[in-house]
Design a protein around this motif. Structure first.
Motif, short mmCIF file in Angstrom:
data_model
loop_
_atom_site.label_atom_id
_atom_site.label_comp_id
_atom_site.label_asym_id
_atom_site.label_seq_id
_atom_site.Cartn_x
_atom_site.Cartn_y
_atom_site.Cartn_z
N GLN A 80 -10.75 2.97 2.90
CA GLN A 80 -10.01 3.56 3.90
C GLN A 80 -10.22 5.28 3.66
O GLN A 80 -9.68 5.93 4.65
N GLU B 111 0.79 -1.11 -0.24
CA GLU B 111 0.05 -0.19 -0.13
C GLU B 111 0.75 1.32 -0.04
O GLU B 111 0.52 2.32 -0.65
N ASN C 27 -8.96 -1.67 -1.15
CA ASN C 27 -8.67 -1.39 0.21
C ASN C 27 -8.33 0.19 0.62
O ASN C 27 -8.82 0.51 1.50
#
Length: 368
Positions: free
Chosen positions: A354, A314, A350
């Motif tokens: 968030q 990420e 993901n």
């Protein structure tokens, strides 16, 4: 002594190798230790690595030099931080040519949620420029910002001293070794800064303030800042280099305009005219540009992107987006981050859940 950090320092001390080359070597070999232990025949196969660099990598003198640097650091209460460490300045880590290592003295790590304003300008500051610097920092003080500059004569030292006067943290990035305060006339200010701020360098102990070190120093100032303010500048000089670098790193840049024909306003006026800097007249303009708000003249509301809670993949995706104007199509993002499309799709989902990125039409992704 941490073996990986010692290996990183050994690579860092090799003459003319460069941070990008070191990162490429580490990426190719898996670690700095692995680079030092790789046979010469395999090193020769790595693109951009010549025989002189290989000789330095294999040299015992380099590892001995690294051991002496660590001993110096311990003796002088200097912290050596690598780009792999958690307390490496997180804004600086986002730029493509971030230093492999920095030497720091004072209060570290730097608080990541404080807004950081770099204040730069000419060494030949006028009374007008000094007044602008002092007034702006005083009026910004309720934000409790970190004031960043380069300890030079002129605007730099006035920015540091104005910060100290207003009980703010202030850090100086130097173009010399951390044990070589330049100019020496600012020794006492550098010492006072270390109580609530500090000094920073990527140069080895004893490095002289040679001219070629200062553009490299300026990239650290630009990379660590949320905003770079140019107070006064001639049409050429270090302040303009810092502003150009800040623009290339997608940082905000502001400049105080000056009277037409004034030598030390030419650089600022040029930046504004070429749309490379916001026109700044007061501290209120800084608040507006950065969308910073004062609450009860004491608190700061600022959205700071913190990547430390993300996993390695990420962080890689976010750093790639940040280095490419915060927006890329998924296919190009896959190529630049070197993550295959199937895996990347899951990572992006993901991050979107968030609230860190947004999906746009055409399979494009934008930092929120």
């Amino acid at each position: 002594m941490d073996a990986e950090k010692k290996a990183l320092l050994s690579l860092h001390l090799i003459p003319k190798i460069g941070n990008v080359t070191i990162k490429n070597l580490i990426s190719h070999c898996g670690s700095a230790e692995a680079v030092l232990n790789l046979p010469q025949s395999k090193l020769l196969k790595i693109p951009g690595i010549g025989q002189k660099t290989i000789d330095n990598i294999n040299s015992r003198a380099i590892t001995d030099y690294a051991e002496k640097e660590f001993a110096n650091a311990e003796r002088q209460n200097v912290k050596i931080t690598s780009y792999l460490d958690k307390d490496y300045p997180f804004r600086l880590k986002q730029i493509p040519d971030a230093p492999i290592l920095i030497y720091t003295k004072g209060q570290f790590p730097i608080h990541r949620k404080q807004p950081t304003v770099a204040v730069v300008g000419t060494r030949n500051a006028t009374n007008y420029g000094k007044k602008l610097t002092e007034e702006m920092i005083e009026k910004l003080s309720p934000l409790n910002p970190i004031i960043l500059s380069g300890l030079a004569y002129g605007i730099d030292i006035h920015a540091h001293r104005a910060a100290l006067k207003n009980n703010l943290s202030t850090y100086a990035v130097m173009g010399s070794g951390i044990d070589v305060i330049y100019p020496s006339a600012h020794q006492s200010t550098a010492m006072e800064m270390q109580k609530a701020g500090g000094i920073i360098s990527e140069q080895a102990f004893g490095a002289k303030p040679d001219a070629f070190n200062f553009p490299a120093r300026n990239r650290i100032i630009a990379g660590m800042a949320d905003l770079v303010i140019v107070v006064e500048a001639a049409k050429k000089g270090g302040a303009l280099i810092t502003a150009e670098l800040a623009n290339s790193y997608d940082r905000e840049v502001g400049a105080f305009p000056g009277r037409i024909g004034d030598t030390y306003s030419e650089g600022c006026n040029k930046l504004i005219k070429q749309h490379k800097a916001h026109l700044v007249e007061t501290a209120d303009d800084v608040l507006y540009i950065m969308n910073w708000e004062l609450e009860n003249q004491a608190a700061i509301k600022q959205k700071v992107l913190d990547l430390s809670s993300l996993n390695e993949e990420e962080q890689s995706v976010m750093n790639t987006l940040l280095q490419n104007n915060k927006e890329l199509p998924i296919d190009l993002l896959s190529i630049k981050s070197q993550i295959n499309l199937n895996q990347l799709a899951g990572i992006l989902l993901n991050l979107e859940m968030q609230g860190i990125i947004k999906s746009l039409p055409g399979k494009r992704y934008l930092v929120a």
